[in-house]
Design a protein around this motif. Structure first.
Motif, PDB file in Angstrom:
ATOM      1  N   TYR A  60     -38.364  37.753  -2.456  1.00  0.00           N
ATOM      2  CA  TYR A  60     -36.688  37.785  -3.022  1.00  0.00           C
ATOM      3  C   TYR A  60     -36.924  39.144  -3.818  1.00  0.00           C
ATOM      4  O   TYR A  60     -37.899  39.971  -4.273  1.00  0.00           O
ATOM      5  CB  TYR A  60     -37.368  36.574  -4.036  1.00  0.00           C
ATOM      6  N   GLN A 117     -28.793  29.678  -5.924  1.00  0.00           N
ATOM      7  CA  GLN A 117     -29.224  28.842  -6.934  1.00  0.00           C
ATOM      8  C   GLN A 117     -28.203  28.692  -8.257  1.00  0.00           C
ATOM      9  O   GLN A 117     -29.025  27.860  -8.642  1.00  0.00           O
ATOM     10  CB  GLN A 117     -29.805  30.711  -7.734  1.00  0.00           C
ATOM     11  N   TYR A 120     -27.843  25.394  -6.001  1.00  0.00           N
ATOM     12  CA  TYR A 120     -28.954  23.483  -6.053  1.00  0.00           C
ATOM     13  C   TYR A 120     -29.605  23.788  -7.798  1.00  0.00           C
ATOM     14  O   TYR A 120     -30.345  22.914  -7.837  1.00  0.00           O
ATOM     15  CB  TYR A 120     -29.901  24.249  -5.384  1.00  0.00           C
ATOM     16  N   ARG A 122     -28.214  24.849 -10.662  1.00  0.00           N
ATOM     17  CA  ARG A 122     -27.217  24.958 -11.135  1.00  0.00           C
ATOM     18  C   ARG A 122     -26.791  25.987 -12.449  1.00  0.00           C
ATOM     19  O   ARG A 122     -27.401  25.967 -13.560  1.00  0.00           O
ATOM     20  CB  ARG A 122     -27.361  23.069 -12.429  1.00  0.00           C
ATOM     21  N   ARG A 123     -27.799  27.655 -12.113  1.00  0.00           N
ATOM     22  CA  ARG A 123     -27.709  28.528 -12.916  1.00  0.00           C
ATOM     23  C   ARG A 123     -26.896  29.385 -12.944  1.00  0.00           C
ATOM     24  O   ARG A 123     -26.227  29.981 -11.601  1.00  0.00           O
ATOM     25  CB  ARG A 123     -29.211  29.330 -12.192  1.00  0.00           C
ATOM     26  N   GLY A 153     -37.951  23.283 -20.759  1.00  0.00           N
ATOM     27  CA  GLY A 153     -37.660  23.871 -19.782  1.00  0.00           C
ATOM     28  C   GLY A 153     -37.703  25.557 -20.009  1.00  0.00           C
ATOM     29  O   GLY A 153     -37.379  25.804 -21.258  1.00  0.00           O
ATOM     30  N   ASP A 154     -37.451  26.506 -19.409  1.00  0.00           N
ATOM     31  CA  ASP A 154     -36.966  27.423 -19.393  1.00  0.00           C
ATOM     32  C   ASP A 154     -35.297  28.179 -20.212  1.00  0.00           C
ATOM     33  O   ASP A 154     -35.898  28.983 -20.273  1.00  0.00           O
ATOM     34  CB  ASP A 154     -36.687  28.417 -17.771  1.00  0.00           C
ATOM     35  N   GLY A 161     -40.179  31.267 -16.627  1.00  0.00           N
ATOM     36  CA  GLY A 161     -41.188  31.001 -15.916  1.00  0.00           C
ATOM     37  C   GLY A 161     -41.832  30.076 -16.416  1.00  0.00           C
ATOM     38  O   GLY A 161     -42.138  29.698 -16.845  1.00  0.00           O
ATOM     39  N   LEU A 162     -43.051  29.900 -15.340  1.00  0.00           N
ATOM     40  CA  LEU A 162     -43.887  28.838 -15.259  1.00  0.00           C
ATOM     41  C   LEU A 162     -44.469  28.450 -15.802  1.00  0.00           C
ATOM     42  O   LEU A 162     -44.568  27.195 -17.176  1.00  0.00           O
ATOM     43  CB  LEU A 162     -44.208  28.361 -13.323  1.00  0.00           C
ATOM     44  N   PRO A 163     -45.792  29.896 -16.483  1.00  0.00           N
ATOM     45  CA  PRO A 163     -46.384  29.681 -17.975  1.00  0.00           C
ATOM     46  C   PRO A 163     -45.540  28.855 -18.785  1.00  0.00           C
ATOM     47  O   PRO A 163     -45.911  28.149 -19.603  1.00  0.00           O
ATOM     48  CB  PRO A 163     -46.690  30.556 -17.381  1.00  0.00           C
TER      49      PRO A 163
HETATM   50  C1  LIG Z   1     -36.911  33.380  -6.712  1.00  0.00           C
HETATM   51  C2  LIG Z   1     -37.192  33.053  -8.154  1.00  0.00           C
HETATM   52  C3  LIG Z   1     -38.527  33.505  -8.428  1.00  0.00           C
HETATM   53  C4  LIG Z   1     -38.682  33.126  -9.544  1.00  0.00           C
HETATM   54  N1  LIG Z   1     -40.530  33.999  -9.365  1.00  0.00           N
HETATM   55  C5  LIG Z   1     -41.247  33.215 -10.577  1.00  0.00           C
HETATM   56  C6  LIG Z   1     -42.378  34.014 -10.900  1.00  0.00           C
HETATM   57  O1  LIG Z   1     -42.862  34.508  -9.797  1.00  0.00           O
HETATM   58  N2  LIG Z   1     -43.385  32.653 -11.281  1.00  0.00           N
HETATM   59  C7  LIG Z   1     -42.899  32.521 -12.540  1.00  0.00           C
HETATM   60  O2  LIG Z   1     -43.787  32.043 -13.671  1.00  0.00           O
HETATM   61  N3  LIG Z   1     -41.548  32.111 -12.402  1.00  0.00           N
HETATM   62  C8  LIG Z   1     -41.119  32.250 -11.727  1.00  0.00           C
HETATM   63  N4  LIG Z   1     -39.595  32.001 -11.730  1.00  0.00           N
HETATM   64  C9  LIG Z   1     -39.227  31.495 -12.507  1.00  0.00           C
HETATM   65  C10 LIG Z   1     -39.038  29.905 -13.036  1.00  0.00           C
HETATM   66  O3  LIG Z   1     -38.940  29.235 -11.386  1.00  0.00           O
HETATM   67  C11 LIG Z   1     -38.392  29.176 -13.725  1.00  0.00           C
HETATM   68  O4  LIG Z   1     -38.330  29.172 -14.846  1.00  0.00           O
HETATM   69  C12 LIG Z   1     -38.868  27.566 -13.910  1.00  0.00           C
HETATM   70  O5  LIG Z   1     -39.096  27.029 -12.588  1.00  0.00           O
HETATM   71  C13 LIG Z   1     -37.893  27.308 -14.523  1.00  0.00           C
HETATM   72  O6  LIG Z   1     -38.549  25.307 -14.958  1.00  0.00           O
HETATM   73  P1  LIG Z   1     -37.335  24.682 -15.447  1.00  0.00           P
HETATM   74  O7  LIG Z   1     -38.243  22.927 -15.450  1.00  0.00           O
HETATM   75  O8  LIG Z   1     -36.755  24.498 -16.831  1.00  0.00           O
HETATM   76  O9  LIG Z   1     -35.872  23.911 -14.295  1.00  0.00           O
HETATM   77  P2  LIG Z   1     -36.200  24.431 -12.794  1.00  0.00           P
HETATM   78  O10 LIG Z   1     -36.972  24.560 -12.483  1.00  0.00           O
HETATM   79  O11 LIG Z   1     -34.811  24.645 -12.799  1.00  0.00           O
HETATM   80  O12 LIG Z   1     -35.910  22.435 -13.220  1.00  0.00           O
HETATM   81  C14 LIG Z   1     -34.488  22.047 -13.097  1.00  0.00           C
HETATM   82  C15 LIG Z   1     -33.740  21.180 -12.217  1.00  0.00           C
HETATM   83  O13 LIG Z   1     -32.495  20.549 -12.918  1.00  0.00           O
HETATM   84  C16 LIG Z   1     -32.017  19.927 -11.878  1.00  0.00           C
HETATM   85  N5  LIG Z   1     -30.712  19.917 -12.181  1.00  0.00           N
HETATM   86  C17 LIG Z   1     -30.182  20.789 -12.567  1.00  0.00           C
HETATM   87  N6  LIG Z   1     -28.765  20.221 -13.493  1.00  0.00           N
HETATM   88  C18 LIG Z   1     -28.390  18.937 -12.982  1.00  0.00           C
HETATM   89  C19 LIG Z   1     -28.282  17.040 -13.298  1.00  0.00           C
HETATM   90  N7  LIG Z   1     -27.105  17.842 -13.286  1.00  0.00           N
HETATM   91  N8  LIG Z   1     -28.865  16.534 -12.848  1.00  0.00           N
HETATM   92  C20 LIG Z   1     -29.727  16.564 -11.397  1.00  0.00           C
HETATM   93  N9  LIG Z   1     -30.805  17.316 -12.164  1.00  0.00           N
HETATM   94  C21 LIG Z   1     -29.953  18.688 -12.291  1.00  0.00           C
HETATM   95  C22 LIG Z   1     -32.127  21.349 -10.864  1.00  0.00           C
HETATM   96  O14 LIG Z   1     -31.823  21.198  -9.403  1.00  0.00           O
HETATM   97  C23 LIG Z   1     -33.789  21.729 -10.474  1.00  0.00           C
HETATM   98  O15 LIG Z   1     -34.334  21.276  -9.735  1.00  0.00           O
HETATM   99  C24 LIG Z   1     -38.921  32.341 -10.153  1.00  0.00           C
HETATM  100  C25 LIG Z   1     -37.287  31.800 -10.498  1.00  0.00           C
HETATM  101  C26 LIG Z   1     -36.894  32.352  -9.621  1.00  0.00           C
HETATM  102  C27 LIG Z   1     -35.103  31.672  -9.273  1.00  0.00           C
END
Ligand SMILES: Cc1cc2nc3c(=O)[nH]c(=O)nc-3n(C[C@H](O)[C@H](O)[C@H](O)COP(=O)(O)OP(=O)(O)OC[C@H]3O[C@@H](n4cnc5c(N)ncnc54)[C@H](O)[C@@H]3O)c2cc1C
Length: 191
Positions: A60, A117, A120, A122-123, A153-154, A161-163
């Motif tokens: 990516y 993004q 799916y 909702r970014r 969450g982020d 980021g995951l950490p």
């Molecule tokens: C291409 C890419 C590469 C990345 N690489 C890295 C990396 O190498 N290392 C790292 O640490 N981080 C990386 N990140 C960042 C990391 O993936 C995110 O910061 C992290 O996944 C966010 O976690 P989250 O649980 O807050 O949100 P998300 O993982 O986005 O989870 C939110 C979930 O809620 C769902 N959702 C949203 N709205 C609704 C709704 N109304 N109803 C039901 N479900 C809904 C979404 O579909 C999603 O599944 C990357 C991100 C991207 C896009």
């Protein structure tokens, strides 16, 4: 923009690395569009992530794809498909530096775009998440104005980021129950 694609193992080096970074031009800077490609082959470390004898690979552009190129496009249109094909070539070329015959090896590929993004995950505008520059603001904590509603969450501290996201969950849990209760639970679990 990203690409995901499994490939066959045969003929790949035994010491194939998990992560690769390809910088096309150091002069352009790491935030220039189509310049830096990050590649991860997670099945190098965990073969269960791909079918036996295959790899899964993710490549990516790290938040450098201009949203304006994609804005308003119909995802089912030939124009969108053609733009995907065109804009993903930089990913293929980068992966070819690691696996020269990747295009012949590949069995399946999926190209994601900022619209992917956006739809799916909702970014907003297909981004990774909110970017708040140090010194210019802080991510909110887990509490909200609604009693009993907490967020992690982020979009919350400490950020993207995951950490950081895992830490935000820990902060949220810590907000809900005091440390003494954590320790009591660990005792109960025998940990
Ligand atoms: C291409 C890419 C590469 C990345 N690489 C890295 C990396 O190498 N290392 C790292 O640490 N981080 C990386 N990140 C960042 C990391 O993936 C995110 O910061 C992290 O996944 C966010 O976690 P989250 O649980 O807050 O949100 P998300 O993982 O986005 O989870 C939110 C979930 O809620 C769902 N959702 C949203 N709205 C609704 C709704 N109304 N109803 C039901 N479900 C809904 C979404 O579909 C999603 O599944 C990357 C991100 C991207 C896009």
């Amino acid at each position: 923009m990203e690409m995901l694609r499994p490939s066959l193992l045969a003929g790949l080096p035994d010491d194939l690395e998990l992560h690769h970074i390809v910088v096309n031009s150091w002069d352009q800077g790491v935030d220039a569009p189509q310049n830096v490609v990050l590649i991860s082959i997670a099945s190098v470390k965990d073969p269960s992530l791909a079918p036996e004898g295959k790899h899964c690979l993710h490549a990516y552009l790290p938040a450098t794809e201009p949203y304006e190129l994609w804005k308003g496009l119909d995802r089912k249109s030939p124009e969108y498909q053609a733009l995907k094909e065109q804009r993903s070539q930089v990913l293929w070329r980068a992966v070819e530096k690691v696996i020269p015959d990747i295009r012949q090896r590949a069995e399946m590929s999926f190209v994601g775009t900022p619209l992917t993004q956006e739809r799916y995950l909702r970014r907003s505008r297909g981004t990774y998440g909110p970017a708040i520059k140090a010194g210019e603001g802080l991510f909110p904590g887990p509490a909200t104005p609604i009693k009993g509603l907490y967020c992690c969450g982020d979009s919350t501290f400490p950020g993207i980021g995951l950490p950081a996201v895992a830490a935000s969950g820990a902060i949220c849990a810590n907000t809900l129950v005091p440390l003494s209760q954590h320790l009591a639970l660990l005792d109960e679990l025998g940990l």
